[in-house]
Design a protein around this motif. Structure first.
Motif, PDB file in Angstrom:
ATOM      1  N   ASP A  39       2.267  11.356  -0.564  1.00  0.00           N
ATOM      2  CA  ASP A  39       2.667  12.281   0.492  1.00  0.00           C
ATOM      3  C   ASP A  39       2.790  13.703  -0.032  1.00  0.00           C
ATOM      4  OD1 ASP A  39       3.828  12.902   3.187  1.00  0.00           O
ATOM      5  OD2 ASP A  39       5.543  13.435   1.915  1.00  0.00           O
TER       6      ASP A  39
ATOM      7  N   ARG B  55       5.385   4.204   1.687  1.00  0.00           N
ATOM      8  CA  ARG B  55       4.707   2.977   2.089  1.00  0.00           C
ATOM      9  C   ARG B  55       3.766   3.284   3.247  1.00  0.00           C
ATOM     10  NH1 ARG B  55       5.363  -1.959   0.526  1.00  0.00           N
ATOM     11  NH2 ARG B  55       7.422  -1.611  -0.355  1.00  0.00           N
ATOM     12  N   ASP B  56       2.545   2.814   3.150  1.00  0.00           N
ATOM     13  CA  ASP B  56       1.539   3.082   4.163  1.00  0.00           C
ATOM     14  C   ASP B  56       1.480   1.930   5.151  1.00  0.00           C
ATOM     15  OD1 ASP B  56      -0.404   4.658   5.313  1.00  0.00           O
ATOM     16  OD2 ASP B  56      -2.023   3.785   4.152  1.00  0.00           O
TER      17      ASP B  56
ATOM     18  N   PHE C 171       5.280   8.929  -3.275  1.00  0.00           N
ATOM     19  CA  PHE C 171       4.529   7.965  -2.472  1.00  0.00           C
ATOM     20  C   PHE C 171       5.419   7.419  -1.365  1.00  0.00           C
ATOM     21  CE2 PHE C 171       2.206   7.714  -6.488  1.00  0.00           C
ATOM     22  CZ  PHE C 171       0.884   7.620  -6.074  1.00  0.00           C
TER      23      PHE C 171
ATOM     24  N   VAL D  44      -2.607   0.666  -4.302  1.00  0.00           N
ATOM     25  CA  VAL D  44      -2.317  -0.657  -3.746  1.00  0.00           C
ATOM     26  C   VAL D  44      -1.858  -1.558  -4.886  1.00  0.00           C
ATOM     27  CG1 VAL D  44      -3.232  -2.638  -2.483  1.00  0.00           C
ATOM     28  CG2 VAL D  44      -4.091  -0.333  -1.978  1.00  0.00           C
TER      29      VAL D  44
ATOM     30  N   ASP E 134      -6.632  12.559  -0.119  1.00  0.00           N
ATOM     31  CA  ASP E 134      -5.751  11.397   0.041  1.00  0.00           C
ATOM     32  C   ASP E 134      -5.696  10.664  -1.297  1.00  0.00           C
ATOM     33  OD1 ASP E 134      -8.558  10.498   1.429  1.00  0.00           O
ATOM     34  OD2 ASP E 134      -7.732   8.910   0.188  1.00  0.00           O
ATOM     35  N   TYR E 135      -4.659   9.860  -1.455  1.00  0.00           N
ATOM     36  CA  TYR E 135      -4.424   9.170  -2.718  1.00  0.00           C
ATOM     37  C   TYR E 135      -3.689   7.891  -2.351  1.00  0.00           C
ATOM     38  CZ  TYR E 135      -2.963   8.936  -7.700  1.00  0.00           C
ATOM     39  OH  TYR E 135      -2.752   8.588  -9.011  1.00  0.00           O
ATOM     40  N   THR E 136      -4.331   6.745  -2.535  1.00  0.00           N
ATOM     41  CA  THR E 136      -3.748   5.472  -2.132  1.00  0.00           C
ATOM     42  C   THR E 136      -3.682   4.538  -3.327  1.00  0.00           C
ATOM     43  OG1 THR E 136      -4.681   5.745   0.081  1.00  0.00           O
ATOM     44  CG2 THR E 136      -3.941   3.543  -0.526  1.00  0.00           C
TER      45      THR E 136
ATOM     46  N   VAL F 227       0.855  -1.183   0.000  1.00  0.00           N
ATOM     47  CA  VAL F 227       0.000   0.000   0.000  1.00  0.00           C
ATOM     48  C   VAL F 227       0.894   1.237   0.000  1.00  0.00           C
ATOM     49  CG1 VAL F 227      -1.801   1.249   1.246  1.00  0.00           C
ATOM     50  CG2 VAL F 227      -1.784  -1.261   1.262  1.00  0.00           C
ATOM     51  N   TRP F 228       0.659   2.122  -0.969  1.00  0.00           N
ATOM     52  CA  TRP F 228       1.441   3.350  -1.125  1.00  0.00           C
ATOM     53  C   TRP F 228       0.515   4.557  -0.982  1.00  0.00           C
ATOM     54  CZ3 TRP F 228       6.571   2.854  -1.312  1.00  0.00           C
ATOM     55  CH2 TRP F 228       7.092   1.619  -1.676  1.00  0.00           C
ATOM     56  N   ALA F 229       0.896   5.490  -0.127  1.00  0.00           N
ATOM     57  CA  ALA F 229       0.108   6.703   0.105  1.00  0.00           C
ATOM     58  C   ALA F 229       0.859   7.903  -0.464  1.00  0.00           C
ATOM     59  CB  ALA F 229      -0.141   6.900   1.595  1.00  0.00           C
TER      60      ALA F 229
END
Length: 186
Positions: A37, A185-186, A183, A75, A71-73, A33-35
């Motif tokens: 930033d 790692r979340d 991005f 996966v 937010d922007y995720t 999972v990448w968020a």
């Protein structure tokens, strides 16, 4: 006749042990999972070097019509599928499809809306994934900042938004640059 049971048990045990040694390889470190930033501006023409490396938090850039990402995720799954969830001012944006890495590109092939994306990989580390694409926007060349006096800046601060846009449009130019999505790692 000799009892061959211990020999068969030993062979069976060796087969079980050898099968366990053939574990499947670990997934690539991109899986997870990448968020989003922040954003980073890079690869400007020389007349616009003042913008090179500028960084903005996720909620500091507008993408037209007041659209700002909350937010922007992203996966990336081990099986080569991805899902994308973007929280914006308005209805959220969701997408899914397949992904692959080919040299220095991350390719997302959408099964939802045919909005395929090819990202250039700027940084690919265990906890950092920087993806970019070329875009264009209007910027004021550095020369104006080098020659503008504080008195002129004070004058600009007195203008209405419409007047400021008019002045800005008169001296700005549309340039190509790379917008990097940073991005973590979340």
């Amino acid at each position: 006749m000799k009892n061959h049971l211990p020999l068969f048990a030993l062979i069976a045990l060796l087969l079980v042990v050898s099968c366990k040694d053939k574990e499947e390889p670990a997934p690539p470190h991109e899986v997870g999972v990448w968020a989003l930033d922040s954003y980073l501006f890079i690869n400007f023409p020389s007349e616009f070097e003042g913008y090179e490396g500028l960084a903005y938090d996720i909620d500091e850039l507008s993408f037209g019509n007041g659209v700002v990402y909350d937010d922007y995720t992203l996966v990336l799954e081990k099986d080569g599928t991805y899902s994308l969830e973007i929280g914006v001012t308005g209805p959220d944006i969701n997408d899914a499809g397949t992904w692959e890495i080919d040299d220095d590109e991350l390719k997302l092939e959408s099964t939802e809306d045919n909005d395929n994306q090819d990202w250039t990989i700027e940084k690919n580390e265990e906890d950092d994934l920087w993806l970019s694409f070329e875009t264009q926007s209007a910027f004021i060349p550095d020369i104006y900042f080098d020659t503008v006096t504080q008195k002129y800046i004070d004058y600009l601060n007195t203008l209405t938004d419409q007047q400021l846009d008019s002045v800005s449009n008169a001296i700005s130019r549309v340039v190509s640059f790379d917008l990097v999505y940073v991005f973590e790692r979340d």
